[in-house]
Structures are given as C-alpha cells and as structure tokens.
Design a protein around this motif. Structure first.
Motif, PDB file in Angstrom:
ATOM      1  N   VAL A 391     -13.965 -11.840  43.799  1.00  0.00           N
ATOM      2  CA  VAL A 391     -14.612 -11.557  45.085  1.00  0.00           C
ATOM      3  C   VAL A 391     -14.643 -12.864  45.819  1.00  0.00           C
ATOM      4  CG1 VAL A 391     -16.405 -10.769  46.455  1.00  0.00           C
ATOM      5  CG2 VAL A 391     -16.204  -9.667  44.549  1.00  0.00           C
ATOM      6  N   THR A 392     -13.999 -12.632  47.189  1.00  0.00           N
ATOM      7  CA  THR A 392     -14.070 -14.146  47.894  1.00  0.00           C
ATOM      8  C   THR A 392     -15.356 -14.257  48.994  1.00  0.00           C
ATOM      9  OG1 THR A 392     -12.986 -12.711  50.061  1.00  0.00           O
ATOM     10  CG2 THR A 392     -11.400 -13.568  48.281  1.00  0.00           C
ATOM     11  N   SER A 393     -15.345 -15.142  49.496  1.00  0.00           N
ATOM     12  CA  SER A 393     -16.528 -15.737  50.360  1.00  0.00           C
ATOM     13  C   SER A 393     -16.645 -14.645  51.422  1.00  0.00           C
ATOM     14  CB  SER A 393     -16.337 -17.087  50.820  1.00  0.00           C
ATOM     15  OG  SER A 393     -16.674 -17.762  49.767  1.00  0.00           O
ATOM     16  N   GLN A 394     -15.423 -14.346  52.091  1.00  0.00           N
ATOM     17  CA  GLN A 394     -15.417 -13.183  53.098  1.00  0.00           C
ATOM     18  C   GLN A 394     -15.967 -11.739  52.592  1.00  0.00           C
ATOM     19  OE1 GLN A 394     -13.166 -15.354  52.727  1.00  0.00           O
ATOM     20  NE2 GLN A 394     -12.782 -16.566  54.281  1.00  0.00           N
ATOM     21  N   GLN A 395     -15.695 -11.510  51.230  1.00  0.00           N
ATOM     22  CA  GLN A 395     -15.711 -10.431  50.719  1.00  0.00           C
ATOM     23  C   GLN A 395     -17.379 -10.310  50.473  1.00  0.00           C
ATOM     24  OE1 GLN A 395     -12.927 -10.086  47.542  1.00  0.00           O
ATOM     25  NE2 GLN A 395     -11.632  -8.581  48.776  1.00  0.00           N
ATOM     26  N   MET A 396     -17.941 -11.372  49.954  1.00  0.00           N
ATOM     27  CA  MET A 396     -19.106 -11.459  49.712  1.00  0.00           C
ATOM     28  C   MET A 396     -20.204 -11.244  51.170  1.00  0.00           C
ATOM     29  SD  MET A 396     -19.785 -14.557  46.993  1.00  0.00           S
ATOM     30  CE  MET A 396     -18.876 -14.533  45.828  1.00  0.00           C
ATOM     31  N   VAL A 397     -19.817 -11.757  52.242  1.00  0.00           N
ATOM     32  CA  VAL A 397     -20.351 -11.360  53.458  1.00  0.00           C
ATOM     33  C   VAL A 397     -20.345  -9.864  53.928  1.00  0.00           C
ATOM     34  CG1 VAL A 397     -20.100 -11.883  56.116  1.00  0.00           C
ATOM     35  CG2 VAL A 397     -19.754 -13.724  54.414  1.00  0.00           C
ATOM     36  N   ARG A 398     -19.200  -9.393  53.527  1.00  0.00           N
ATOM     37  CA  ARG A 398     -19.272  -7.706  53.641  1.00  0.00           C
ATOM     38  C   ARG A 398     -20.200  -7.162  52.816  1.00  0.00           C
ATOM     39  NH1 ARG A 398     -19.577  -3.741  56.501  1.00  0.00           N
ATOM     40  NH2 ARG A 398     -18.635  -1.925  55.867  1.00  0.00           N
ATOM     41  N   ILE A 399     -20.196  -7.455  51.559  1.00  0.00           N
ATOM     42  CA  ILE A 399     -21.367  -6.884  50.874  1.00  0.00           C
ATOM     43  C   ILE A 399     -22.671  -7.158  51.111  1.00  0.00           C
ATOM     44  CG2 ILE A 399     -22.297  -7.063  48.458  1.00  0.00           C
ATOM     45  CD1 ILE A 399     -19.664  -7.692  47.342  1.00  0.00           C
ATOM     46  N   HIS A 400     -22.980  -8.550  51.512  1.00  0.00           N
ATOM     47  CA  HIS A 400     -24.362  -8.765  52.296  1.00  0.00           C
ATOM     48  C   HIS A 400     -24.598  -7.828  53.612  1.00  0.00           C
ATOM     49  CE1 HIS A 400     -27.217 -11.523  54.614  1.00  0.00           C
ATOM     50  NE2 HIS A 400     -27.702 -11.082  53.428  1.00  0.00           N
ATOM     51  N   GLN A 401     -23.574  -7.837  54.489  1.00  0.00           N
ATOM     52  CA  GLN A 401     -23.964  -6.972  55.615  1.00  0.00           C
ATOM     53  C   GLN A 401     -24.113  -5.372  55.372  1.00  0.00           C
ATOM     54  OE1 GLN A 401     -20.138  -7.391  57.915  1.00  0.00           O
ATOM     55  NE2 GLN A 401     -20.833  -9.511  58.800  1.00  0.00           N
TER      56      GLN A 401
END
Length: 693
Positions: A391-401
């Motif tokens: 999981v990339t950093s951008q994908q982690m942001v999506r999970i957080h959102q």
C-alpha cells in the motif's frame, strides 16, 4: 586561474559549502537528541515546572505506578510515601562536599549592608518597646510579624522521596533498562498509545519514575535507588543508578541481590530531588486524600519528616473495602479515531498479509463483510487480496479519508475500568462523612471513536467541606469540586475544566432544593476513557469543547441531584412534622387544663342536679368525681392522640410516595475469613453482595 574559476567564485563556493556543512551538522545534532535530553529541556511538559511542582509530580507519578503495579496482580494496594527534608549540611555530605564558611560575604545575594542592618535593628527595637508598653498598660499585643530573611537565589531545598508498594515487582535484569533506557519506547507510547492498540491508563504521560530520575539528575546529581522483589522470589534486587541524559542509557552504580527474609514482594523507589514542601504541602496532602476517595480499596500511609520534629506530618488513609475494579483491557483502534500517521505505523507493524485481513484484524467493529465493502469503495486500485505492505502513501490517504467519512458502530465500553458507583460512594463517605450523598454511573458513550464513562457523586454537608462565603462565592459559588480522570485526581487549572463549568453554569441547584449559600456541597466527577482529552501542556484539565463529554457530565450530576432532592424533600417534610408535633405538644398543658375545668364544672352541676346529661356523659362525669379522670390522665391521652395523628400522616405520605412501612432491624455482618477466596461478588450501586461458595 586553473579550471576557469575566479577567486570570487571560489570564495563564494567555499562559503556556501561551509554554510551547508554547518546546517548539516546542526541537523545531525537535532536528529541525535535523545528522548531523555528532550524531556530534560522541556520538563514543564511532564509537570516539572518548578521545584514545588516537581516534588508534587514526583509523588504523584510514584503513587500511580505503585497502584498500577498492585492492581496488575489483583493485590489490594498498600502504598507508603515518605518525604524527608534534607538540610544543606546533610546534602553536602551525601554528594561528598565539605561545608565551607563564607569568606567574601559581599559576594552573596543575601548580603546585608551595615546601613540596612542598622535600620532593621532599630525597627526591631522599636517594635519591642511598643510591645513592652502595651504589656504594662494591659493592652493586647498584635502578633509579631515574621521577619523577612534574605535567601540567596542559589539556595535550594532538597528532599528524599520514598515510595513502597506491594505490587508485582520488577525482574532483576530488566530494572536498569526500565529506568534508564526505555524512555524512547515511552515517548512513542505517549505520542500514539500502545504499540498495537489503546488502553485506559492512569499516567498522563507514561513517564512515571523515569522523569523523576531525570529531575534528580538535573537538580541534585544523585542516583536513584530501587529495591524490588517478585512473588515467590527468595531475593530482593537492589539497584542504584542514574541516567546519561545525552546518550539515553543507564549508568549503574550497584546492582545486586539480597536475601528476602520477609518474603516481601513489590517495589521501593527512593530519589533525592530539589523541591519546595512549604508551597506545595496542601497540594500533596489534597492529592493523597482525593486518591483515597477514588480508591477506597487501597491503604495509604503518608509521612513528612522535617528537620524540625514539630513540623512532622503523618496521615494514614485506611482501606474501606476489598472490592477492586476490573483491570483495563487493551483494545484495538476504532477506524474513526485513527490519523494518517497511525495508519502508516499499523501497516508497517502488522503481521497480516492482505489488505482484507489488515482491516478485519487491526481495527474494532470491522468484520469481513464490512472490510470487503470498504475495499470496494476505495476504488479500482484496491483489492481484498492485495499485499498490505504494498500500500502506497497515496493509498493510505485514501484509506484515511474513507475512515473519516464512513459510518461505523460505536466502540464498546467493556475495555474500560471505572471506579464503580459502589467504590465512589464508599470513598466519599469514608473521607468526608457527608450528611447525604448520591452517586450515579452513566453508560458507555463515545467521542471521536473513543469510549468513555462518566461517574458522578454529589454530597451535602460533611467534614472539611467548605461552606460558601463572600470570598468563596466569588470563585466557586460554595461548591467544592473534585475532578478525576482515569481514576487520578486533577488539582490544577480548575476554572476551565468541563466539570467546573458544568457545576457552576449548567446546574440549577435551587430546583433540587439545594442552597448554594448555606449547604456544604461536594461535586465528584470521574471520567475514564482510552483517551482523555486533556488541555494545556500540563494536562491538568479536560476542555469544555467536547459536547459528548459535557452532556454526559451534566446528565450524571443531574441524576445525583434528583436522588438528593427526594431525600431533601423527605427530610424537610419530616422536619415539618416534627415542628407541627412540637407546636401541638406545646398547647397540651393549656388544653388539658381548660378541658378539665369544664369537666369539673359539669360534674358540680350534675351533682346538684341543676342540669341533666346523657348516659354516656354521666358515666364520664362520675369518673371525674371519683378522680379516675384527672388532669394528668387527660394530658397523657392528648399526647397519645397527637402521636397517633402524626404517625398516620407520615404513613399516608409514605404510601403516596410508594414507600412501604415495615419494621426496621439492625443487620450485623460477620467479618470474612481473609484466607477465604472462593466467593462471587454481586455488584449494586449501593452495596456488594458476596456469595460464599
């Protein structure tokens, strides 16, 4: 020039290189700063603002560590705290210095010039003369003022703080690292909770005795001494150590094993620090007393040993019950409570392989079906079987959102360990002896994904509870407020706390028949949670900006007031009945005298046959003539009638209020055998019923 570089360009390049080198060196220095060094430079964050506050915080941290240690093995806590005053000569001998007389007296800050000394002596002589004249004339002398003694800025007060408990103790080999090296782990815990989840904890920062060790190193340079023994160990570990603040490693002076002849288990920590007992005496004693309120199952012994024996203090807070709250349970993070940094750390630390397993096992209230739905909502770049480590950093942001926007079930409060309504009531009664007390324990509620429980108690009257005065009304309106967070007292910054603001501004005390100006009111509120929303760097109060907590606090206090109103109304009605009975009884002599005179007159008329009466009246008059009915018998009968009427009115009120009138009997409870452990406790808000098997 060779290479085509001009001298100016060479000088400029050299200067730039030198500047970059300095920046790199500074950056390297910042990166290498240890956690111990960080807290040493920012000691106010952990409550070590000044010597007095540092003494208070040291006592608080050691006591809370002791309670946690005892409760972790389900042992009823026994905590002994001793503060011993250390004079300058004794302190110098402890660090290996020899007392030295002053040579250049003018060099010191408390130097007094000849003119100032002469002025002071003249003033003292004049005061003595006035006192002598007043004594000769019989006038009362005023209390002599305390003479101001100049104190050098560098002159400090030192104290040896010792805390002993009966907890689980510490493993022999782990003690140096627990006090000297694990501050880095503690720092991570302070910033983001435990490594894998959340847990209700007493400490505000998780530093415990480690910060006391750093303060000792900074203020006295003396090492800390630890004695510890675990259950079934035949030896006691003794360790004397301090900490290398810059390298964040322990410096061990002595580490040995001694015979455990008394079969003791627990820990005893002794530290010598700079402090100020005079200014923080009341705070420390209030802390110990409020800790006894919230933990009535613990026994505390506090001693202050002064160089002047008259100033010694010994206070013992005895145990009132052996019913302990359950041990807090560690729980996983709720999706709505995590931030981006925490998601990254969980992804790094997880042992799960796929994203589906990660969501299902690392968070509460996400089952397999919901995890699959969440992954489907994240977009085409996500799949249930994808490797979680990819999981990339951008994908982690999506999970957080998505976590912030999606709807999840509230977390359960089963992981929390409140004091319990029974223990709170016992603690209030034990320490304050109020005339009336009411308690209430609310159900688990949620703020920002964290469960919390609010318990409250309101008392009226009692020992050492202040009554409202003109000065007191200006600040707290006659209400004594006791605040607790995760079962520890909060003594500072009371004005901005949610409990204080609720008690003063949101409760209409008059509607509950409670008079703020006359009654001695005590308000006790305990909040437990996996995350206490403290405000300020010192974490001394809970803010008023979280509506869920403010509403729960108000509701809990109101429930207590409703209970008290019922008791107060009954008491007022009983007082009115007593007053009515007293008023009727006051007229009994006059009424019986008047009735008896009328009966005597009727008897004379009947005897002289001036007037005829009915048969029943004639029988009564004959009793009067034969002195069977006298003034005294009439008085007794009338008093009995007043008593009967009062009883019937009370019974009628009790029936209307739903209270059954039954005979009351004293109940005597037999003391339990302390060795008997086969029983079941059935808890109630007002008592605990113990079923012995």
């Amino acid at each position: 020039m060779a290479g085509g570089d001009s001298p100016a360009e060479t000088k400029k390049g050299s200067s730039k290189t030198s500047k970059n080198s300095k920046d790199s060196s500074k950056e390297s220095t910042l990166k290498q700063k240890s956690p111990a060094e960080f807290f040493a430079e920012n000691k106010n964050i952990a409550g070590f603002d000044n010597p007095g506050k540092s003494l208070y915080t040291t006592v608080r941290e050691l006591v809370e560590n002791a309670l946690d240690s005892s409760e972790s093995i389900s042992e009823l806590p026994e905590v002994e705290v001793t503060i011993e005053e250390i004079g300058k000569s004794k302190f110098n001998s402890m660090i290996g210095l020899i007392d030295r007389e002053r040579v250049d007296t003018k060099l010191y800050d408390d130097y007094e010039t000849d003119k100032a000394r002469e002025k002071r002596l003249v003033k003292e002589a004049r005061a003595s003369e006035i006192q002598a004249k007043n004594l000769a004339s019989g006038k009362k002398n005023k209390e002599p003022g305390v003479s101001k003694v100049l104190k050098a800025r560098g002159e400090a007060s030192y104290y040896k703080v010792t805390c002993k408990d009966n907890g689980k103790g510490m493993p022999h080999d782990d003690i140096p690292n627990m006090f000297g090296r694990d501050l880095r782990i503690v720092l991570l815990t302070v910033l983001s909770g435990t490594k894998y989840g959340l847990k209700q904890t007493r400490g505000k920062f998780g530093l415990g005795a480690k910060m006391a060790l750093i303060w000792s190193k900074m203020s006295t340079g003396l090492p800390i001494e630890i004695s510890s023994s675990m259950k079934s160990q035949n030896y006691v570990t003794f360790c004397r150590l301090d900490i290398d603040i810059h390298r964040n490693i322990p410096h061990i002076h002595l580490h040995e094993k001694k015979a455990n002849k008394e079969k003791w288990h627990g820990a005893e920590i002794q530290v010598v620090i700079e402090g100020n007992w005079t200014t923080y005496r009341s705070k420390i004693l209030h802390y110990m007393r409020q800790m006894a309120v919230i933990t009535p199952y613990a026994q505390f012994l506090f001693r202050f040993i002064s160089e002047t024996p008259e100033k010694n203090v010994t206070v013992k807070f005895t145990r009132r019950t052996d019913v302990m709250p359950p041990i807090p349970i560690e729980t996983k993070h709720h999706p709505s409570s995590v931030d981006l940094l925490l998601i990254k750390r969980l992804v790094t630390d997880t042992s799960k392989k796929t994203l589906l397993q990660f969501l299902q096992n690392e968070f509460v209230n996400i089952n397999k079906n919901l995890a699959a739905r969440l992954i489907g909502e994240m977009g085409p770049d996500f799949s249930p079987g994808m490797a979680v480590k990819s999981v990339t950093s951008q994908q982690m942001v999506r999970i957080h959102q998505l976590f912030r926007q999606a709807k999840f079930d509230d977390p359960s409060g089963d992981c929390l360990s409140p004091a319990g309504e029974y223990n709170l009531r016992l603690g209030i009664i034990k320490e304050l002896h109020p005339d009336m007390v009411a308690t209430h324990s609310g159900s688990a509620q949620v703020f920002e994904g964290h469960p919390f429980i609010v318990e409250a108690g309101v008392s009226v009257g009692g020992r050492d509870v202040k009554q409202a005065s003109h000065i007191l009304l200006l600040f707290i309106h006659g209400i004594n407020i006791f605040r607790f967070a995760n079962r520890i007292p909060l003594l500072f910054e009371q004005g901005g706390d949610v409990v204080t603001r609720t008690a003063l501004k949101r409760i209409n005390w008059n509607s509950y028949k409670i008079n703020q100006t006359q009654d001695k009111i005590g308000v006790f509120v305990s909040i437990v949670s996996t995350k206490i929303p403290f405000k300020g760097t010192g974490k001394e109060y809970i803010g008023d900006d979280i509506s869920e907590i403010a509403t729960a606090v108000k509701s809990a206090i109101q429930q207590c007031c409703i209970q008290l109103k019922s008791k107060i109304v009954k008491r007022l009605q009983a007082r009115e009945q007593q007053e009515r009975k007293r008023s009727l009884s006051r007229y009994i002599p006059d009424a019986t005298g008047a009735v008896y005179e009328v009966l005597k007159q009727m008897t004379e008329e009947h005897t002289k046959k001036r007037k005829r009466y009915k048969e029943e009246e004639t029988a009564m008059l004959e009793k009067v003539s034969k002195l069977i009915i006298t003034k005294e018998t009439l008085k007794e009968k009338l008093a009995e009638h007043v008593e009967q009427v009062d009883y019937e009115m009370a019974l009628e009120y009790a029936t209307q209020s739903g209270v059954s009138e039954e005979p009351k009997e004293n109940i005597y409870l037999q003391q339990l055998n302390p060795n008997h452990s086969n029983f079941i406790d059935l808890h109630s808000p007002t008592f605990v019923f113990r079923l012995i098997l």
